[in-house]
Design a protein around this motif. Structure first.
Motif, PDB file in Angstrom:
ATOM      1  N   ARG A  66       0.829  -1.211   0.000  1.00 43.48           N
ATOM      2  CA  ARG A  66       0.000   0.000   0.000  1.00 43.48           C
ATOM      3  C   ARG A  66       0.864   1.261   0.000  1.00 43.48           C
ATOM      4  NH1 ARG A  66      -3.000  -1.254   4.022  1.00 43.48           N
ATOM      5  NH2 ARG A  66      -1.888  -0.110   5.648  1.00 43.48           N
ATOM      6  N   GLU A  67       1.946   1.241   0.765  1.00 44.98           N
ATOM      7  CA  GLU A  67       2.817   2.407   0.805  1.00 44.98           C
ATOM      8  C   GLU A  67       3.432   2.671  -0.570  1.00 44.98           C
ATOM      9  OE1 GLU A  67       6.342   4.431   3.476  1.00 44.98           O
ATOM     10  OE2 GLU A  67       6.042   2.261   3.633  1.00 44.98           O
ATOM     11  N   LYS A  68       3.861   1.618  -1.254  1.00 44.47           N
ATOM     12  CA  LYS A  68       4.419   1.799  -2.591  1.00 44.47           C
ATOM     13  C   LYS A  68       3.362   2.369  -3.543  1.00 44.47           C
ATOM     14  CE  LYS A  68       6.319  -0.534  -6.596  1.00 44.47           C
ATOM     15  NZ  LYS A  68       6.541  -1.815  -7.310  1.00 44.47           N
ATOM     16  N   ASP A  69       2.135   1.842  -3.470  1.00 41.37           N
ATOM     17  CA  ASP A  69       1.068   2.332  -4.342  1.00 41.37           C
ATOM     18  C   ASP A  69       0.775   3.808  -4.086  1.00 41.37           C
ATOM     19  OD1 ASP A  69       0.843  -0.157  -5.483  1.00 41.37           O
ATOM     20  OD2 ASP A  69      -0.901  -0.767  -4.293  1.00 41.37           O
ATOM     21  N   ILE A  70       0.777   4.193  -2.814  1.00 42.59           N
ATOM     22  CA  ILE A  70       0.511   5.596  -2.471  1.00 42.59           C
ATOM     23  C   ILE A  70       1.628   6.484  -2.982  1.00 42.59           C
ATOM     24  CG2 ILE A  70       0.387   7.222  -0.544  1.00 42.59           C
ATOM     25  CD1 ILE A  70      -1.194   5.107   1.003  1.00 42.59           C
ATOM     26  N   LEU A  71       2.875   6.080  -2.754  1.00 42.79           N
ATOM     27  CA  LEU A  71       4.008   6.884  -3.217  1.00 42.79           C
ATOM     28  C   LEU A  71       4.004   7.010  -4.737  1.00 42.79           C
ATOM     29  CD1 LEU A  71       6.797   5.579  -0.824  1.00 42.79           C
ATOM     30  CD2 LEU A  71       5.856   7.899  -0.895  1.00 42.79           C
ATOM     31  N   ALA A  72       3.629   5.928  -5.420  1.00 43.66           N
ATOM     32  CA  ALA A  72       3.549   5.984  -6.880  1.00 43.66           C
ATOM     33  C   ALA A  72       2.496   6.991  -7.331  1.00 43.66           C
ATOM     34  CB  ALA A  72       3.233   4.594  -7.445  1.00 43.66           C
ATOM     35  N   ARG A  73       1.380   7.033  -6.612  1.00 41.29           N
ATOM     36  CA  ARG A  73       0.314   7.979  -6.951  1.00 41.29           C
ATOM     37  C   ARG A  73       0.728   9.414  -6.643  1.00 41.29           C
ATOM     38  NH1 ARG A  73      -6.137   7.289  -6.137  1.00 41.29           N
ATOM     39  NH2 ARG A  73      -5.595   5.275  -7.025  1.00 41.29           N
ATOM     40  N   LEU A  74       1.644   9.596  -5.704  1.00 44.24           N
ATOM     41  CA  LEU A  74       2.053  10.932  -5.278  1.00 44.24           C
ATOM     42  C   LEU A  74       3.313  11.425  -5.977  1.00 44.24           C
ATOM     43  CD1 LEU A  74       1.393  10.611  -1.445  1.00 44.24           C
ATOM     44  CD2 LEU A  74       0.134  12.037  -3.069  1.00 44.24           C
ATOM     45  N   THR A  75       3.766  10.708  -7.006  1.00 43.06           N
ATOM     46  CA  THR A  75       4.938  11.161  -7.755  1.00 43.06           C
ATOM     47  C   THR A  75       4.702  12.578  -8.268  1.00 43.06           C
ATOM     48  OG1 THR A  75       5.542   8.919  -8.415  1.00 43.06           O
ATOM     49  CG2 THR A  75       6.381  10.709  -9.776  1.00 43.06           C
TER      50      THR A  75
END
Length: 334
Positions: A66-75
């Motif tokens: 989930r953290e990776k998915d969130i960080l990817a969305r916040l690029t």
């Protein structure tokens, strides 16, 4: 807006061999953060190395994903550490993140005792803009606290540690969509599987009680951070964590008699038991209404919304984690 999948497809493919691991700069229960230098570009990055065996043992796999998915969305989000790359080997997951050399906000609060109203206003405003960007991308942080607010080269905020965060999709409301009413006429919040995360002094009561997921949780944390910046103390205190949690779930707190009236009013609008009643939620007029509060708009301190990153921070840097090190045979072996 780019989706997490489309954004992730643009993240460079890297391996451990692409970086020189210089020193350890942080650690958690199942991860270690290193200062690294990318060999090809000579750029500094913070690489979070997550041990797969510990993640599995502590049943944190979904949290890491989930953290990776969130960080990817916040690029490319201005106020969030950028996910530059993600890769893995047999034992470890690696996340290449923005390196913030000035430490975190808590260090500066502790060193100064408390901030001047000018500094509180500036960093509160940056936090408001950061939360607005998160809301626009349908993300709730849920563990917002000074330790998770890093400071960039020019002393602007960079949010980090999204392991407790959640994503809610465009089509997904935080409330029931069938307009059903409870007995008192209010819309019912969707109850979801939730668990206690974060530091009790900053976590919203609905999280502690495993209640509904709501963007208002971050606004509660904002209020707690504003109080700590202003006084150097926690808004919710107690001899034991049990006492602190009891105070939080009852929203039981006391402001000093000489507390700034305008900040008092802002906190009273943010620290509300019902998430939907907190200033900045859709139900209270959205972030626009929060930005219009007197603390941000009172003459002569009109906050220059949308231009904060172009302003010089009123806080001077003094916590450089390191200057660029000399490369030697003492580099960290991974």
């Amino acid at each position: 807006m780019a989706t997490a999948n489309s954004t992730a497809s643009r993240i460079p493919k890297k391996t451990v061999k692409d970086f020189k691991f210089i020193k350890e700069i942080g650690s958690g229960s199942y991860s270690t953060v290193f200062l690294t230098i990318e060999s090809a570009t000579n750029r500094e990055f913070a690489i979070k190395a997550v041990r797969k065996d510990l993640v599995t043992k502590e049943k944190k796999t979904s949290q890491v994903v989930r953290e990776k998915d969130i960080l990817a969305r916040l690029t490319n989000c201005n106020y969030v550490v950028n996910l530059y790359c993600a890769f893995q080997d047999d034992k470890t997951l690696y996340f290449g993140l923005t390196y913030c050399p000035n430490g975190d906000l808590l260090q500066y609060i502790n060193d100064s005792g408390h901030f001047t109203e000018e500094i509180v206003r500036f960093y509160s405003a940056e936090l408001v803009e950061a939360l607005e960007q998160l809301q626009n991308r349908h993300i709730i942080h849920r563990d917002l606290k000074p330790e998770n607010i890093l400071l960039s080269d020019d002393m602007h905020i960079q949010l980090t540690d999204f392991g407790s965060g959640v994503i809610y999709d465009n089509s997904e409301s935080l409330f029931q969509t069938d307009n059903s009413k409870s007995v008192d006429g209010e819309r019912k919040s969707i109850k979801r599987t939730n668990s206690f995360v974060g530091t009790a002094q900053f976590v919203a009561p609905e999280i502690l009680k495993r209640g509904a997921i709501h963007v208002g949780s971050d606004l509660w944390s904002l209020g707690c951070i504003i109080y700590q910046m202003t006084t150097g103390k926690h808004l919710f205190r107690g001899g034991h964590e049990y006492d602190i949690i009891n105070s939080v779930v009852r929203a039981s707190y006391k402001l000093p008699d000489d507390f700034s009236p305008v900040i008092r009013d802002l906190l009273q609008k943010l620290i509300r038991l019902e998430p939907s009643e907190r200033l900045g939620t859709q139900e209270t007029g959205g972030m626009k209404k929060l930005k219009e509060h007197a603390f941000f708009s009172e003459f002569p301190h009109d906050t220059k919304w949308g231009q904060l990153l172009n302003q010089r921070s009123p806080l001077e840097a003094k916590h450089k984690l390191s200057s660029r090190p000399q490369i030697s045979d003492d580099e960290v072996n991974i």
